[in-house]
Design a protein around this motif. Structure first.
Motif, PDB file in Angstrom:
ATOM      1  N   ASP A  48       1.367  15.641   5.712  1.00  0.00           N
ATOM      2  CA  ASP A  48       0.366  14.577   5.866  1.00  0.00           C
ATOM      3  C   ASP A  48       0.369  13.639   4.669  1.00  0.00           C
ATOM      4  O   ASP A  48       0.279  12.418   4.828  1.00  0.00           O
ATOM      5  N   VAL A  49       0.478  14.197   3.479  1.00  0.00           N
ATOM      6  CA  VAL A  49       0.496  13.377   2.273  1.00  0.00           C
ATOM      7  C   VAL A  49       1.713  12.456   2.275  1.00  0.00           C
ATOM      8  O   VAL A  49       1.623  11.263   1.962  1.00  0.00           O
ATOM      9  N   ILE A  50       2.851  13.003   2.646  1.00  0.00           N
ATOM     10  CA  ILE A  50       4.082  12.206   2.671  1.00  0.00           C
ATOM     11  C   ILE A  50       3.989  11.111   3.726  1.00  0.00           C
ATOM     12  O   ILE A  50       4.426   9.973   3.503  1.00  0.00           O
ATOM     13  N   ARG A  51       3.385  11.404   4.871  1.00  0.00           N
ATOM     14  CA  ARG A  51       3.232  10.376   5.905  1.00  0.00           C
ATOM     15  C   ARG A  51       2.350   9.231   5.436  1.00  0.00           C
ATOM     16  O   ARG A  51       2.645   8.062   5.672  1.00  0.00           O
ATOM     17  N   TRP A  52       1.250   9.566   4.764  1.00  0.00           N
ATOM     18  CA  TRP A  52       0.378   8.509   4.238  1.00  0.00           C
ATOM     19  C   TRP A  52       1.086   7.712   3.153  1.00  0.00           C
ATOM     20  O   TRP A  52       0.913   6.494   3.046  1.00  0.00           O
ATOM     21  N   ALA A  53       1.884   8.369   2.342  1.00  0.00           N
ATOM     22  CA  ALA A  53       2.611   7.659   1.293  1.00  0.00           C
ATOM     23  C   ALA A  53       3.655   6.723   1.899  1.00  0.00           C
ATOM     24  O   ALA A  53       3.822   5.588   1.438  1.00  0.00           O
ATOM     25  N   ALA A  54       4.337   7.174   2.946  1.00  0.00           N
ATOM     26  CA  ALA A  54       5.316   6.310   3.612  1.00  0.00           C
ATOM     27  C   ALA A  54       4.616   5.113   4.264  1.00  0.00           C
ATOM     28  O   ALA A  54       5.121   3.982   4.218  1.00  0.00           O
ATOM     29  N   PHE A  55       3.454   5.352   4.836  1.00  0.00           N
ATOM     30  CA  PHE A  55       2.676   4.262   5.412  1.00  0.00           C
ATOM     31  C   PHE A  55       2.300   3.247   4.333  1.00  0.00           C
ATOM     32  O   PHE A  55       2.386   2.033   4.538  1.00  0.00           O
ATOM     33  N   SER A  56       1.921   3.739   3.165  1.00  0.00           N
ATOM     34  CA  SER A  56       1.566   2.845   2.059  1.00  0.00           C
ATOM     35  C   SER A  56       2.779   2.065   1.575  1.00  0.00           C
ATOM     36  O   SER A  56       2.649   0.903   1.168  1.00  0.00           O
ATOM     37  N   CYS A  57       3.951   2.697   1.608  1.00  0.00           N
ATOM     38  CA  CYS A  57       5.178   1.998   1.206  1.00  0.00           C
ATOM     39  C   CYS A  57       5.447   0.792   2.098  1.00  0.00           C
ATOM     40  O   CYS A  57       6.060  -0.181   1.674  1.00  0.00           O
ATOM     41  N   LEU A  58       5.004   0.873   3.342  1.00  0.00           N
ATOM     42  CA  LEU A  58       5.170  -0.252   4.255  1.00  0.00           C
ATOM     43  C   LEU A  58       4.009  -1.244   4.173  1.00  0.00           C
ATOM     44  O   LEU A  58       4.201  -2.450   4.278  1.00  0.00           O
ATOM     45  N   LEU A  59       2.812  -0.723   3.981  1.00  0.00           N
ATOM     46  CA  LEU A  59       1.622  -1.567   4.006  1.00  0.00           C
ATOM     47  C   LEU A  59       1.482  -2.428   2.752  1.00  0.00           C
ATOM     48  O   LEU A  59       1.134  -3.616   2.843  1.00  0.00           O
ATOM     49  N   VAL A  60       1.751  -1.874   1.592  1.00  0.00           N
ATOM     50  CA  VAL A  60       1.549  -2.600   0.339  1.00  0.00           C
ATOM     51  C   VAL A  60       2.398  -3.869   0.267  1.00  0.00           C
ATOM     52  O   VAL A  60       1.877  -4.942  -0.065  1.00  0.00           O
ATOM     53  N   PRO A  61       3.684  -3.839   0.577  1.00  0.00           N
ATOM     54  CA  PRO A  61       4.455  -5.095   0.541  1.00  0.00           C
ATOM     55  C   PRO A  61       3.951  -6.135   1.549  1.00  0.00           C
ATOM     56  O   PRO A  61       3.976  -7.335   1.253  1.00  0.00           O
ATOM     57  N   VAL A  62       3.500  -5.681   2.711  1.00  0.00           N
ATOM     58  CA  VAL A  62       2.957  -6.621   3.701  1.00  0.00           C
ATOM     59  C   VAL A  62       1.714  -7.306   3.139  1.00  0.00           C
ATOM     60  O   VAL A  62       1.548  -8.527   3.257  1.00  0.00           O
ATOM     61  N   VAL A  63       0.857  -6.541   2.498  1.00  0.00           N
ATOM     62  CA  VAL A  63      -0.347  -7.115   1.894  1.00  0.00           C
ATOM     63  C   VAL A  63       0.033  -8.064   0.763  1.00  0.00           C
ATOM     64  O   VAL A  63      -0.553  -9.154   0.620  1.00  0.00           O
ATOM     65  N   LEU A  64       1.003  -7.676  -0.050  1.00  0.00           N
ATOM     66  CA  LEU A  64       1.442  -8.553  -1.138  1.00  0.00           C
ATOM     67  C   LEU A  64       1.987  -9.873  -0.601  1.00  0.00           C
ATOM     68  O   LEU A  64       1.696 -10.940  -1.155  1.00  0.00           O
ATOM     69  N   LEU A  65       2.756  -9.796   0.464  1.00  0.00           N
ATOM     70  CA  LEU A  65       3.266 -11.035   1.075  1.00  0.00           C
ATOM     71  C   LEU A  65       2.127 -11.864   1.652  1.00  0.00           C
ATOM     72  O   LEU A  65       2.148 -13.095   1.574  1.00  0.00           O
TER      73      LEU A  65
END
Length: 110
Positions: free
Chosen positions: A23-40
């Motif tokens: 579960d922790v790894i899944r949330w971290a992978a989700f954050s890896c995708l979400l953070v760049p989208v938010v930055l853009l």
């Protein structure tokens, strides 16, 4: 007037926990995708967002390796706790000691 504790009610209501490291790894992978989208979305450059994504992916990968290693170590310790201990050199019984000094007897040691 004593009733059941809140913790015991929560424990009974909660479903059995599955692999929390996954579960922790899944949330971290989700954050890896979400953070760049938010930055853009907030006007960051594409190169900056890509660099952030790579950095987060590297940290997530390292954390995944450490979590799995920790799980294996915990499983190994749990298995050792269930196994019977047989002494330092896996000998059983009190008659299996060797060497050392022998007390008693009238024979001189020489």
């Amino acid at each position: 007037m004593s009733g059941p504790s809140i913790a015991s009610e929560a424990d009974r209501a909660a479903p059995p926990s599955r692999d929390t490291a996954t579960d922790v790894i899944r949330w971290a992978a989700f954050s890896c995708l979400l953070v760049p989208v938010v930055l853009l979305g907030y006007g960051s450059s594409l190169a900056g967002a890509a660099g952030t994504a790579l950095g987060l992916a590297a940290v997530t990968g390292a954390c995944r390796v450490l979590l799995r290693q920790s799980e294996r170590g915990a499983a190994r310790l749990a298995a050792e706790d269930r196994a019977p201990h047989r002494g330092r050199h896996h000998r059983t019984g009190t008659g299996s000691h060797r060497g050392g000094r022998h007390t008693g007897g009238d024979t001189p040691v020489g």
